[in-house]
Enzyme design. Structure first.
Site, PDB file in Angstrom:
ATOM      1  N   SER A  89       0.678  -1.167   0.057  1.00  0.00           N
ATOM      2  CA  SER A  89      -0.042  -0.086  -0.049  1.00  0.00           C
ATOM      3  C   SER A  89       0.737   1.285  -0.097  1.00  0.00           C
ATOM      4  CB  SER A  89      -0.899   0.004   1.252  1.00  0.00           C
ATOM      5  OG  SER A  89      -0.186   0.169   2.367  1.00  0.00           O
ATOM      6  N   THR A 133      -8.491   2.737  -4.416  1.00  0.00           N
ATOM      7  CA  THR A 133      -7.915   3.964  -3.932  1.00  0.00           C
ATOM      8  C   THR A 133      -8.463   4.928  -4.969  1.00  0.00           C
ATOM      9  OG1 THR A 133      -5.903   5.372  -3.810  1.00  0.00           O
ATOM     10  CG2 THR A 133      -5.788   3.393  -5.015  1.00  0.00           C
ATOM     11  N   ASP A 134      -8.400   6.396  -4.475  1.00  0.00           N
ATOM     12  CA  ASP A 134      -8.693   7.533  -5.485  1.00  0.00           C
ATOM     13  C   ASP A 134      -7.124   7.597  -6.343  1.00  0.00           C
ATOM     14  OD1 ASP A 134      -6.854   8.604  -3.710  1.00  0.00           O
ATOM     15  OD2 ASP A 134      -7.834  10.291  -3.170  1.00  0.00           O
ATOM     16  N   GLU A 135      -6.361   7.263  -5.914  1.00  0.00           N
ATOM     17  CA  GLU A 135      -4.901   7.319  -6.613  1.00  0.00           C
ATOM     18  C   GLU A 135      -5.064   6.733  -8.221  1.00  0.00           C
ATOM     19  OE1 GLU A 135      -1.412   6.976  -4.541  1.00  0.00           O
ATOM     20  OE2 GLU A 135      -2.304   7.334  -2.598  1.00  0.00           O
ATOM     21  N   TYR A 158       2.441   1.777  -7.400  1.00  0.00           N
ATOM     22  CA  TYR A 158       1.255   1.711  -6.606  1.00  0.00           C
ATOM     23  C   TYR A 158      -0.145   1.511  -7.313  1.00  0.00           C
ATOM     24  CZ  TYR A 158      -2.117   2.027  -3.037  1.00  0.00           C
ATOM     25  OH  TYR A 158      -3.534   2.023  -2.239  1.00  0.00           O
ATOM     26  N   LYS A 162      -2.862  -0.799  -8.379  1.00  0.00           N
ATOM     27  CA  LYS A 162      -4.525  -0.812  -7.890  1.00  0.00           C
ATOM     28  C   LYS A 162      -5.547  -0.741  -9.253  1.00  0.00           C
ATOM     29  CE  LYS A 162      -5.707  -1.106  -4.286  1.00  0.00           C
ATOM     30  NZ  LYS A 162      -6.111  -2.175  -3.469  1.00  0.00           N
ATOM     31  N   TYR A 349      15.337   7.924   3.528  1.00  0.00           N
ATOM     32  CA  TYR A 349      15.412   9.016   3.965  1.00  0.00           C
ATOM     33  C   TYR A 349      17.239   9.773   3.745  1.00  0.00           C
ATOM     34  CZ  TYR A 349      10.507   9.062   4.831  1.00  0.00           C
ATOM     35  OH  TYR A 349       9.312   8.883   4.695  1.00  0.00           O
TER      36      TYR A 349
HETATM   37  P1  NAD Z   1      -1.727  -1.768   4.993  1.00  0.00           P
HETATM   38  O1  NAD Z   1      -0.276  -1.906   4.249  1.00  0.00           O
HETATM   39  O2  NAD Z   1      -1.640  -1.046   6.421  1.00  0.00           O
HETATM   40  O3  NAD Z   1      -2.187  -3.371   5.008  1.00  0.00           O
HETATM   41  C1  NAD Z   1      -1.880  -4.172   3.947  1.00  0.00           C
HETATM   42  C2  NAD Z   1      -2.421  -5.572   4.711  1.00  0.00           C
HETATM   43  O4  NAD Z   1      -2.439  -6.588   3.626  1.00  0.00           O
HETATM   44  C3  NAD Z   1      -1.411  -6.179   5.793  1.00  0.00           C
HETATM   45  O5  NAD Z   1      -1.860  -6.840   6.667  1.00  0.00           O
HETATM   46  C4  NAD Z   1      -0.509  -7.017   5.158  1.00  0.00           C
HETATM   47  O6  NAD Z   1       0.051  -8.069   5.970  1.00  0.00           O
HETATM   48  C5  NAD Z   1      -1.692  -7.702   3.968  1.00  0.00           C
HETATM   49  N1  NAD Z   1      -1.077  -8.110   2.638  1.00  0.00           N
HETATM   50  C6  NAD Z   1      -0.341  -7.570   1.735  1.00  0.00           C
HETATM   51  N2  NAD Z   1      -0.091  -8.538   0.768  1.00  0.00           N
HETATM   52  C7  NAD Z   1      -0.587  -9.557   1.072  1.00  0.00           C
HETATM   53  C8  NAD Z   1      -0.792 -11.028   0.467  1.00  0.00           C
HETATM   54  N3  NAD Z   1      -0.115 -11.280  -0.694  1.00  0.00           N
HETATM   55  N4  NAD Z   1      -1.696 -11.987   0.972  1.00  0.00           N
HETATM   56  C9  NAD Z   1      -2.342 -11.651   2.183  1.00  0.00           C
HETATM   57  N5  NAD Z   1      -2.136 -10.438   2.987  1.00  0.00           N
HETATM   58  C10 NAD Z   1      -1.412  -9.486   2.334  1.00  0.00           C
HETATM   59  O7  NAD Z   1      -2.720  -1.068   4.007  1.00  0.00           O
HETATM   60  P2  NAD Z   1      -4.005  -0.296   4.339  1.00  0.00           P
HETATM   61  O8  NAD Z   1      -3.382   1.312   4.152  1.00  0.00           O
HETATM   62  O9  NAD Z   1      -4.674  -0.764   5.482  1.00  0.00           O
HETATM   63  O10 NAD Z   1      -4.710  -0.358   3.085  1.00  0.00           O
HETATM   64  C11 NAD Z   1      -5.813  -1.458   2.975  1.00  0.00           C
HETATM   65  C12 NAD Z   1      -6.237  -1.407   1.418  1.00  0.00           C
HETATM   66  O11 NAD Z   1      -7.083  -0.029   1.334  1.00  0.00           O
HETATM   67  C13 NAD Z   1      -5.315  -1.614   0.259  1.00  0.00           C
HETATM   68  O12 NAD Z   1      -5.977  -2.264  -0.837  1.00  0.00           O
HETATM   69  C14 NAD Z   1      -5.130  -0.011  -0.119  1.00  0.00           C
HETATM   70  O13 NAD Z   1      -4.807   0.037  -1.747  1.00  0.00           O
HETATM   71  C15 NAD Z   1      -6.590   0.493   0.138  1.00  0.00           C
HETATM   72  N6  NAD Z   1      -6.667   2.113   0.362  1.00  0.00           N
HETATM   73  C16 NAD Z   1      -5.725   2.423   1.374  1.00  0.00           C
HETATM   74  C17 NAD Z   1      -5.653   3.919   1.683  1.00  0.00           C
HETATM   75  C18 NAD Z   1      -4.674   4.626   2.801  1.00  0.00           C
HETATM   76  O14 NAD Z   1      -4.958   5.676   2.835  1.00  0.00           O
HETATM   77  N7  NAD Z   1      -4.029   3.806   3.367  1.00  0.00           N
HETATM   78  C19 NAD Z   1      -6.794   4.822   1.075  1.00  0.00           C
HETATM   79  C20 NAD Z   1      -7.644   4.113  -0.109  1.00  0.00           C
HETATM   80  C21 NAD Z   1      -7.347   2.768  -0.263  1.00  0.00           C
HETATM   81  P1  TYD Z   2       1.526   8.975   2.007  1.00  0.00           P
HETATM   82  O1  TYD Z   2       1.203   9.057   3.454  1.00  0.00           O
HETATM   83  O2  TYD Z   2       2.833   8.158   1.517  1.00  0.00           O
HETATM   84  O3  TYD Z   2       0.158   8.629   1.083  1.00  0.00           O
HETATM   85  P2  TYD Z   2       0.171   8.979  -0.476  1.00  0.00           P
HETATM   86  O4  TYD Z   2       1.249   9.316  -1.452  1.00  0.00           O
HETATM   87  O5  TYD Z   2      -0.460   7.404  -0.865  1.00  0.00           O
HETATM   88  O6  TYD Z   2      -0.853  10.019  -0.743  1.00  0.00           O
HETATM   89  O7  TYD Z   2       1.910  10.456   1.383  1.00  0.00           O
HETATM   90  C1  TYD Z   2       1.038  11.666   1.733  1.00  0.00           C
HETATM   91  C2  TYD Z   2       1.669  12.972   1.211  1.00  0.00           C
HETATM   92  O8  TYD Z   2       2.897  13.154   1.811  1.00  0.00           O
HETATM   93  C3  TYD Z   2       2.143  12.746  -0.219  1.00  0.00           C
HETATM   94  O9  TYD Z   2       2.122  13.951  -0.874  1.00  0.00           O
HETATM   95  C4  TYD Z   2       3.698  12.489   0.349  1.00  0.00           C
HETATM   96  C5  TYD Z   2       3.936  13.389   1.330  1.00  0.00           C
HETATM   97  N1  TYD Z   2       5.217  12.760   1.824  1.00  0.00           N
HETATM   98  C6  TYD Z   2       5.947  13.671   2.617  1.00  0.00           C
HETATM   99  O10 TYD Z   2       6.024  14.824   2.191  1.00  0.00           O
HETATM  100  N2  TYD Z   2       7.048  12.954   3.440  1.00  0.00           N
HETATM  101  C7  TYD Z   2       7.102  11.830   3.998  1.00  0.00           C
HETATM  102  O11 TYD Z   2       7.875  11.411   4.505  1.00  0.00           O
HETATM  103  C8  TYD Z   2       5.814  10.804   3.496  1.00  0.00           C
HETATM  104  C9  TYD Z   2       5.780   9.514   3.890  1.00  0.00           C
HETATM  105  C10 TYD Z   2       5.047  11.739   2.563  1.00  0.00           C
END
Ligand code: NAD
Ligand code: TYD
Length: 352
Positions: A89, A133-135, A158, A162, A349
């Protein structure tokens, strides 16, 4: 015990998945929730200690790319529905190594679709809800919002993975009649988020008095949603959304990264009893992310008007709760940031 539904939640040990599992286990004692997770660096069963003994919950340690294992789970637990969150993710990790994203997000999703298609003979009694995701829509300019008709234009490995999985899910609906739903959500924040994403990383670094790495000028914009509001939206769409439809989820809550980090610094200074301005001094502008999407913003009006969902927690409230959670769960943070995290952090970093 008999259950009305046997729901397979993939990725339930991750950030959003653990909130979804908790909500379903607590709200629906008449459903069995089968949490299937590979437990990658981002998966952590300690996210679910409060519900692990619930009679309607069970955990299966498996990889969605292992089709035989998924078939066994469908047969052993008589799976009636799927809520699919398992994925790699993090955008930055996808830039450094796209292949894991292709395997888990694309190949893993297709394997899951294939098992659902072959296991469910009467397709009308089931739901395959794919969490996305909206991405997938790419990057916005200064105005406008993504809606469900926005063209797909993914730009990072990523988001490309998706988008590809969304296309496969839709293809299984059109080609095989698989009863699918898709939701595309904006950036989530809240408790139990791995401290590689912006908000928990900044909270962690402020506590540790470490530099706060802001990519480029910090003028990229994200639309932030409280993770429990996302979980509620998933519950709503899973139960009431139309088969074959997509729903966008977002909080109408846009911040530039720099505004957000400054706000977080002020809140943390107050919480930690530091002089206001102390944490903001840690802000360090570093080299920009490659292909950094400028702005995401979601039009969630279809979900709001058709299904009556609304976000319930303001950003100020949600950030306050999030900061409190990280301050009270330093052991959790210590555990997930030991070992491999230190190597990741150095690699990410130190070169910038
Ligand atoms: P996360 O990285 O915290 O969790 C992902 C989970 O999936 C973990 O528990 C990992 O062990 C499991 N996983 C990964 N690969 C696997 C595999 N091959 N088989 C079984 N399990 C596996 O992610 P998150 O932020 O909780 O996101 C969850 C979902 O929501 C994802 O599909 C992501 O694309 C989507 N999403 C996330 C966000 C966000 O802001 N985090 C926003 C919109 C959508
Ligand atoms: P992130 O939480 O990785 O989510 P996404 O890239 O999926 O939107 O990042 C959110 C925003 O913050 C993105 O514009 C990248 C920026 N960012 C930083 O500026 N510094 C950082 O260390 C990280 C992880 C993200």
């Amino acid at each position: 015990m008999t259950f009305d539904k046997h729901i397979l939640v993939t990725g339930g040990a991750g950030f959003i998945g653990s909130h979804v599992v908790r909500l379903l286990v607590q709200k629906y004692p008449n459903y069995r929730i089968v949490n299937l997770d590979k437990l990658t660096y981002a998966g952590n069963l300690e996210n679910l200690t409060d519900i692990q003994e619930a009679p309607n919950y069970c955990f299966v340690h498996a990889d969605i790319c292992d089709q035989k294992a998924i078939e066994r789970v469908f047969s052993d637990y008589q799976i009636t529905d799927v809520i699919h969150l398992a994925a790699e993710s993090h955008v930055d990790r996808s830039i450094h190594g796209p292949m894991e994203f292709v395997l888990s997000n694309v190949v893993g999703t297709v394997k899951l679709l294939e098992v659902a298609r072959t296991s469910w003979s009467n397709k009308s009694n089931h739901v395959f809800h794919h969490i996305s995701t909206d991405e997938v829509y790419g990057s916005l300019g200064e105005s406008g919002f993504f809606n469900e008709s926005s063209p797909y234009d993914p730009r990072s490995p990523y988001s490309a993975s998706k988008a590809s999985s969304d296309h496969f899910v839709r293809a299984y609906y059109h080609t095989f009649g698989l009863p699918i739903k898709i939701s595309n959500c904006s950036n989530n924040y809240g408790s139990h988020q791995f401290p590689e994403k912006l908000i928990p990383l900044m909270i962690h670094n402020i506590i540790e008095n470490k530099p706060l790495p802001v990519y480029g000028k910090g003028d990229n914009i994200r639309d932030w949603l409280w993770v429990e509001d996302h979980a509620k939206a998933i519950d709503t769409i899973f139960h009431n959304g139309e088969i074959g439809h997509s729903y966008n989820i977002g909080g109408l809550n846009e911040w530039t990264n720099l505004e957000l980090v400054n706000f977080l610094c002020k809140c943390m200074d107050e919480k930690l009893g530091r002089e206001i301005g102390t944490s903001a001094n840690l802000i360090t502008h570093i080299e920009d992310r490659a292909g950094h999407d400028k702005r995401y913003a979601i039009d969630a009006s279809k979900l709001c008007s058709a299904l009556g969902w609304q976000p319930t927690v303001s950003f100020e409230q949600g950030l306050d709760l999030t900061i409190d959670w990280y301050l009270s769960n330093k052991e959790w943070v210590k555990k997930v940031t030991s070992g491999a995290y230190q190597r990741y952090y150095q690699k990410m970093y130190s070169s910038k």
